[in-house]
Design an enzyme around this catalytic site. Structure first.
Site, PDB file in Angstrom:
ATOM      1  N   ARG A 116     -33.120 -44.937 -13.350  1.00  0.00           N
ATOM      2  CA  ARG A 116     -34.578 -44.961 -13.358  1.00  0.00           C
ATOM      3  C   ARG A 116     -35.085 -44.790 -11.920  1.00  0.00           C
ATOM      4  NH1 ARG A 116     -34.580 -43.926 -18.106  1.00  0.00           N
ATOM      5  NH2 ARG A 116     -35.492 -45.148 -19.794  1.00  0.00           N
TER       6      ARG A 116
ATOM      7  N   HIS B 230     -35.173 -35.189 -16.040  1.00  0.00           N
ATOM      8  CA  HIS B 230     -34.862 -36.326 -16.942  1.00  0.00           C
ATOM      9  C   HIS B 230     -34.122 -35.802 -18.189  1.00  0.00           C
ATOM     10  CE1 HIS B 230     -36.145 -40.643 -18.191  1.00  0.00           C
ATOM     11  NE2 HIS B 230     -35.018 -40.303 -18.789  1.00  0.00           N
TER      12      HIS B 230
HETATM   13  N1  LIG Z   1     -31.738 -40.262 -17.435  1.00  0.00           N
HETATM   14  C1  LIG Z   1     -31.500 -40.398 -18.730  1.00  0.00           C
HETATM   15  O1  LIG Z   1     -31.538 -39.414 -19.476  1.00  0.00           O
HETATM   16  C2  LIG Z   1     -31.159 -41.751 -19.284  1.00  0.00           C
HETATM   17  C3  LIG Z   1     -30.687 -41.846 -20.602  1.00  0.00           C
HETATM   18  C4  LIG Z   1     -30.327 -43.100 -21.091  1.00  0.00           C
HETATM   19  C5  LIG Z   1     -30.429 -44.230 -20.287  1.00  0.00           C
HETATM   20  N2  LIG Z   1     -30.894 -44.114 -19.008  1.00  0.00           N
HETATM   21  C6  LIG Z   1     -30.978 -45.315 -18.148  1.00  0.00           C
HETATM   22  O2  LIG Z   1     -29.694 -45.922 -18.062  1.00  0.00           O
HETATM   23  C7  LIG Z   1     -29.885 -47.343 -18.037  1.00  0.00           C
HETATM   24  C8  LIG Z   1     -28.600 -48.052 -18.394  1.00  0.00           C
HETATM   25  O3  LIG Z   1     -28.341 -47.923 -19.790  1.00  0.00           O
HETATM   26  P1  LIG Z   1     -27.170 -48.782 -20.500  1.00  0.00           P
HETATM   27  O4  LIG Z   1     -27.242 -48.522 -21.942  1.00  0.00           O
HETATM   28  O5  LIG Z   1     -25.877 -48.588 -19.794  1.00  0.00           O
HETATM   29  O6  LIG Z   1     -27.699 -50.265 -20.191  1.00  0.00           O
HETATM   30  P2  LIG Z   1     -26.914 -51.631 -20.342  1.00  0.00           P
HETATM   31  O7  LIG Z   1     -25.763 -51.485 -21.279  1.00  0.00           O
HETATM   32  O8  LIG Z   1     -27.945 -52.673 -20.605  1.00  0.00           O
HETATM   33  O9  LIG Z   1     -26.269 -51.868 -18.887  1.00  0.00           O
HETATM   34  C9  LIG Z   1     -27.021 -52.226 -17.777  1.00  0.00           C
HETATM   35  C10 LIG Z   1     -26.075 -52.618 -16.654  1.00  0.00           C
HETATM   36  O10 LIG Z   1     -26.854 -52.915 -15.497  1.00  0.00           O
HETATM   37  C11 LIG Z   1     -26.473 -54.207 -15.010  1.00  0.00           C
HETATM   38  N3  LIG Z   1     -27.605 -54.876 -14.387  1.00  0.00           N
HETATM   39  C12 LIG Z   1     -28.825 -55.157 -14.911  1.00  0.00           C
HETATM   40  N4  LIG Z   1     -29.593 -55.814 -14.022  1.00  0.00           N
HETATM   41  C13 LIG Z   1     -28.826 -55.978 -12.919  1.00  0.00           C
HETATM   42  C14 LIG Z   1     -29.051 -56.605 -11.663  1.00  0.00           C
HETATM   43  N5  LIG Z   1     -30.215 -57.208 -11.367  1.00  0.00           N
HETATM   44  N6  LIG Z   1     -28.039 -56.582 -10.766  1.00  0.00           N
HETATM   45  C15 LIG Z   1     -26.861 -55.998 -11.063  1.00  0.00           C
HETATM   46  N7  LIG Z   1     -26.578 -55.384 -12.231  1.00  0.00           N
HETATM   47  C16 LIG Z   1     -27.566 -55.382 -13.142  1.00  0.00           C
HETATM   48  C17 LIG Z   1     -26.010 -54.961 -16.231  1.00  0.00           C
HETATM   49  O11 LIG Z   1     -25.210 -56.077 -15.846  1.00  0.00           O
HETATM   50  P3  LIG Z   1     -24.490 -57.018 -16.950  1.00  0.00           P
HETATM   51  O12 LIG Z   1     -23.348 -56.181 -17.491  1.00  0.00           O
HETATM   52  O13 LIG Z   1     -24.026 -58.178 -16.179  1.00  0.00           O
HETATM   53  O14 LIG Z   1     -25.523 -57.329 -17.990  1.00  0.00           O
HETATM   54  C18 LIG Z   1     -25.252 -53.872 -16.982  1.00  0.00           C
HETATM   55  O15 LIG Z   1     -23.953 -53.747 -16.472  1.00  0.00           O
HETATM   56  C19 LIG Z   1     -31.042 -47.548 -19.023  1.00  0.00           C
HETATM   57  O16 LIG Z   1     -31.685 -48.786 -18.802  1.00  0.00           O
HETATM   58  C20 LIG Z   1     -31.940 -46.375 -18.697  1.00  0.00           C
HETATM   59  O17 LIG Z   1     -32.848 -46.752 -17.688  1.00  0.00           O
HETATM   60  C21 LIG Z   1     -31.261 -42.904 -18.512  1.00  0.00           C
END
Ligand SMILES: NC(=O)c1ccc[n+]([C@@H]2O[C@H](COP(=O)([O-])OP(=O)(O)OC[C@H]3O[C@@H](n4cnc5c(N)ncnc54)[C@H](OP(=O)(O)O)[C@@H]3O)[C@@H](O)[C@H]2O)c1
Length: 292
Positions: free
Chosen positions: A207, A255
């Site tokens: 993001r 994006h």
């Molecule tokens: N560009 C695109 O097309 C696209 C598409 C899809 C998603 N995305 C982005 O990708 C992001 C991640 O998706 P996901 O499904 O992998 O999410 P997820 O499974 O919720 O994983 C988020 C990760 O970030 C870590 N995290 C959250 N807050 C943190 C902090 N303050 N300090 C350190 N680590 C932190 C979490 O730690 P824990 O493991 O300890 O909880 C987890 O490992 C989405 O939120 C979205 O913004 C982008």
């Protein structure tokens, strides 16, 4: 596709606004759709986000209704392919090898092999872990950072503020896959960018707010950071006059790193509801306190 998947599971799905709010148990939702009137859905058991990132959904969905974020095979596979492609572009130095200048190559040196390159993944969740594992399979040294402490058989895991500093000091290619929350804003600021090795590359499919844009441009301009490939921005679409467009060391993409794929996401949604109806806790439930 959703209707077909529901029918195959013996469930009924209605699309759009023709439905009777008093009969709805689960709502599949994206912030681009309905954004108000949730109070009319008096028997909602959960709302299922079509998106992995829920920062736009959270302020719209009433706090008492559980929200599940999207974890989808197609979404994950798309992100693995996009991240792997962009990591390999920078690892191999592809740009310098395919663009000649005045009858000479810009660079004719062999790149190091993957085992001699460290990729750091910020966010070891559904997407970050899958990308990290794919990069491990290619032979890269992979490190990952998360909020909670983790262990992984192939990925060197870090957590906490000190853990991020330690990881960044070794990270030649950083991939940002953190959610957009108050705690993750400006995760890559001037101090942390300065910790990274000279010529390090930033790849952000997470993001926009994860990076301090001004600090990034300054770090690129003084030759410390080598390149940034950015798929997401604080303002989308990226404003026409934004300096990222013209910057030689910045690649912007629209994006498109990944997207929820209807075919596989429909199965995910049906399975999430089926398990919840069978009495299991809601899968992929968003923790409102931490914001993801
Ligand atoms: N560009 C695109 O097309 C696209 C598409 C899809 C998603 N995305 C982005 O990708 C992001 C991640 O998706 P996901 O499904 O992998 O999410 P997820 O499974 O919720 O994983 C988020 C990760 O970030 C870590 N995290 C959250 N807050 C943190 C902090 N303050 N300090 C350190 N680590 C932190 C979490 O730690 P824990 O493991 O300890 O909880 C987890 O490992 C989405 O939120 C979205 O913004 C982008």
């Amino acid at each position: 596709l959703l209707k077909e998947a529901f029918a195959a599971a013996g469930m009924e799905a209605q699309v759009g606004m023709e439905l009777d709010p008093a009969r709805v148990d689960y709502m599949v939702f994206s912030p681009r759709g309905q954004a108000e009137g949730f109070e009319r859905y008096t028997r909602l058991k959960a709302i299922l986000s079509l998106w992995a990132g829920v920062e736009q959904a959270l302020p719209l969905v009433p706090a008492e209704i559980p929200l599940s974020r999207m974890v989808d095979f197609g979404l994950t596979q798309g992100m693995v392919e996009w991240v792997t492609g962009h990591v390999l572009r920078h690892h191999l130095g592809i740009d310098a090898h395919i663009h000649g200048l005045n009858g000479a190559w810009i660079d004719d040196k062999h790149p190091p092999l993957a085992p001699d390159r460290t990729v750091g993944i910020l966010g070891l969740g559904a997407l970050g872990t899958a990308c990290g594992e794919a990069l491990c399979t290619l032979g890269f040294r992979v490190a990952g950072w998360s909020r909670s402490a983790k262990t992984h058989p192939q990925i060197t895991c870090f957590s906490g503020a000190a853990g991020l500093d330690e990881m960044l000091s070794q990270t030649e290619i950083a991939v940002l896959l953190l959610p957009d929350t108050p705690a993750t804003e400006n995760t890559l600021d001037a101090r942390r960018l300065a910790l990274m090795p000279k010529d390090a590359v930033i790849i952000n499919p997470g993001r926009g707010p994860l990076i301090d844009d001004t600090a990034l441009i300054a770090a690129l301009d003084r030759g410390h950071i080598g390149h940034a490939t950015l798929d997401v921005f604080r303002q989308e679409p990226l404003p026409k006059d934004h300096p990222f467009w013209a910057h030689k060391q910045v690649t912007v993409t629209p994006h498109i790193a990944s997207v929820t794929r209807p075919k596989t996401a429909a199965q995910t949604i049906v399975e999430t509801i089926r398990l919840h109806e069978a009495g299991e806790p809601l899968r992929f439930k968003v923790d409102r306190f931490v914001g993801y």
